[in-house]
Design an enzyme around this catalytic site. Structure first.
Site, PDB file in Angstrom:
ATOM      1  N   ARG A 179      19.917  23.922 -34.658  1.00 43.32           N
ATOM      2  CA  ARG A 179      19.609  22.530 -35.003  1.00 43.32           C
ATOM      3  C   ARG A 179      20.346  21.549 -34.089  1.00 43.32           C
ATOM      4  O   ARG A 179      21.507  21.729 -33.748  1.00 43.32           O
ATOM      5  CB  ARG A 179      20.030  22.287 -36.456  1.00 43.32           C
ATOM      6  N   ARG A 192      25.914  19.125 -55.951  1.00 40.52           N
ATOM      7  CA  ARG A 192      26.079  20.471 -55.400  1.00 40.52           C
ATOM      8  C   ARG A 192      26.858  21.375 -56.342  1.00 40.52           C
ATOM      9  O   ARG A 192      27.056  22.544 -56.023  1.00 40.52           O
ATOM     10  CB  ARG A 192      26.833  20.376 -54.071  1.00 40.52           C
ATOM     11  N   ARG A 247      28.907  28.283 -45.664  1.00 36.39           N
ATOM     12  CA  ARG A 247      28.143  27.274 -46.417  1.00 36.39           C
ATOM     13  C   ARG A 247      27.115  27.943 -47.322  1.00 36.39           C
ATOM     14  O   ARG A 247      26.871  27.501 -48.438  1.00 36.39           O
ATOM     15  CB  ARG A 247      27.464  26.303 -45.443  1.00 36.39           C
ATOM     16  N   LYS A 282      16.007  19.603 -46.437  1.00 34.54           N
ATOM     17  CA  LYS A 282      16.158  18.453 -47.350  1.00 34.54           C
ATOM     18  C   LYS A 282      16.215  17.140 -46.556  1.00 34.54           C
ATOM     19  O   LYS A 282      15.526  16.172 -46.891  1.00 34.54           O
ATOM     20  CB  LYS A 282      17.442  18.586 -48.186  1.00 34.54           C
ATOM     21  N   ARG A 305      25.975  19.688 -34.892  1.00 33.12           N
ATOM     22  CA  ARG A 305      26.993  19.428 -35.894  1.00 33.12           C
ATOM     23  C   ARG A 305      28.116  20.456 -35.817  1.00 33.12           C
ATOM     24  O   ARG A 305      27.864  21.635 -35.572  1.00 33.12           O
ATOM     25  CB  ARG A 305      26.356  19.479 -37.290  1.00 33.12           C
TER      26      ARG A 305
HETATM   27  P1  AMP Z   1      25.225  18.507 -45.635  1.00 38.61           P
HETATM   28  O1  AMP Z   1      25.042  17.484 -44.566  1.00 38.61           O
HETATM   29  O2  AMP Z   1      24.544  18.129 -46.916  1.00 38.61           O
HETATM   30  O3  AMP Z   1      24.885  19.903 -45.192  1.00 38.61           O
HETATM   31  O4  AMP Z   1      26.795  18.507 -45.968  1.00 38.61           O
HETATM   32  C1  AMP Z   1      27.760  18.864 -44.996  1.00 38.61           C
HETATM   33  C2  AMP Z   1      29.085  19.164 -45.677  1.00 38.61           C
HETATM   34  O5  AMP Z   1      29.551  17.983 -46.360  1.00 38.61           O
HETATM   35  C3  AMP Z   1      29.054  20.248 -46.752  1.00 38.61           C
HETATM   36  O6  AMP Z   1      29.160  21.559 -46.201  1.00 38.61           O
HETATM   37  C4  AMP Z   1      30.261  19.864 -47.591  1.00 38.61           C
HETATM   38  O7  AMP Z   1      31.474  20.244 -46.960  1.00 38.61           O
HETATM   39  C5  AMP Z   1      30.194  18.341 -47.582  1.00 38.61           C
HETATM   40  N1  AMP Z   1      29.371  17.832 -48.702  1.00 38.61           N
HETATM   41  C6  AMP Z   1      28.184  17.158 -48.609  1.00 38.61           C
HETATM   42  N2  AMP Z   1      27.716  16.857 -49.831  1.00 38.61           N
HETATM   43  C7  AMP Z   1      28.605  17.361 -50.719  1.00 38.61           C
HETATM   44  C8  AMP Z   1      28.682  17.393 -52.142  1.00 38.61           C
HETATM   45  N3  AMP Z   1      27.711  16.868 -52.899  1.00 38.61           N
HETATM   46  N4  AMP Z   1      29.760  17.985 -52.698  1.00 38.61           N
HETATM   47  C9  AMP Z   1      30.744  18.503 -51.956  1.00 38.61           C
HETATM   48  N5  AMP Z   1      30.732  18.531 -50.622  1.00 38.61           N
HETATM   49  C10 AMP Z   1      29.674  17.967 -49.996  1.00 38.61           C
END
Ligand code: AMP
Length: 224
Positions: free
Chosen positions: A127, A88, A173, A13, A162
């Site tokens: 990554r 999400r 996740r 994404k 990360r």
């Molecule tokens: P991402 O970078 O999108 O993979 O997000 C990393 C982490 O941020 C996720 O595993 C969640 O802990 C938190 N996070 C990001 N976006 C959301 C969301 N829309 N709702 C809840 N937690 C989020």
């Protein structure tokens, strides 16, 4: 053009959003990036969010909904936006509908990028991301390594892994995605907005499929 990119962690994404920004000149809104910036700055929200993020769990809905509400009200979102990592959960999607209705706006496309789970684990654990937030270029130690190990090809800044890209957190996740986020496919299918695509092949192939969809091209759900 108001677009949601759906897909498990590591589906691509963020990578696709960065290419779409360049092509369409509209902002990418990544709740993950916003939360990581808050963690880095050490704000109260960041401190609270970090616990959830490190465990591979979702940050509470009210926190991310507040973030999105503020962000979508910014003038640069008027001509369109790409949501990456939001919504999400179904309550987040419902809140998004309300926020957009209040702004006289709506979602035009939901592109769901489908990738096999084991492939996601391999992608995420390898990554590496550029530390320079303005660049954010991503690499993979096997599939798309940087020319010089640990250094961004684009801007020369150091790369990092990360905190949540270790295997145990990645598995959490994925479980969270299956339980809380996958139901969004049904939510948006009922609105006639979902366009599934196979998230395998080259980054450019996948990008071209997305561009075809948002430009109103091929319109069946076969994944081409
Ligand atoms: P991402 O970078 O999108 O993979 O997000 C990393 C982490 O941020 C996720 O595993 C969640 O802990 C938190 N996070 C990001 N976006 C959301 C969301 N829309 N709702 C809840 N937690 C989020």
């Amino acid at each position: 053009m108001n677009l949601i990119l759906l897909g498990g962690p590591g589906a691509g994404k963020g990578t696709q959003a960065k290419k779409l920004i360049d092509k369409f000149q509209i902002p990418q809104i990544s709740t993950g990036d916003i939360l990581r910036a808050a963690v880095k700055e050490g704000t109260e929200m960041g401190r609270k969010a970090k616990e959830f993020m490190d465990a591979g769990k979702l940050v509470p809905d009210e926190v991310v909904i507040g973030i999105i509400k503020d962000r979508l009200a910014q003038p640069d979102c008027k001509k369109g936006f790409i949501l990456d990592g939001f919504p999400r959960t179904v309550p987040q999607a419902e809140a998004l509908d309300k926020v957009l209705m209040g702004l006289g706006n709506k979602i035009d496309h939901v592109v769901s990028i489908d990738v096999d789970e084991e492939a996601l684990v391999t992608r995420l654990t390898g990554r590496r991301t550029c530390k320079n937030a303005a660049c954010g270029q991503m690499f993979h130690i096997k599939f798309t390594p940087s020319k010089k190990e640990g250094v961004c090809d684009k801007c020369g800044t150091e790369l990092y892994q990360r905190d949540d890209d270790n295997e145990a957190t990645v598995r959490n996740r994925l479980a969270t995605y299956n339980q809380a986020t996958a139901p969004l496919i049904g939510y948006y299918t009922a609105k006639g907005l979902v366009r599934p695509i196979a998230g395998v092949g080259s980054i450019d192939d996948i990008f071209n499929k997305i561009v075809g969809i948002v430009s109103g091209g091929h319109s069946c759900a076969c994944g081409r």
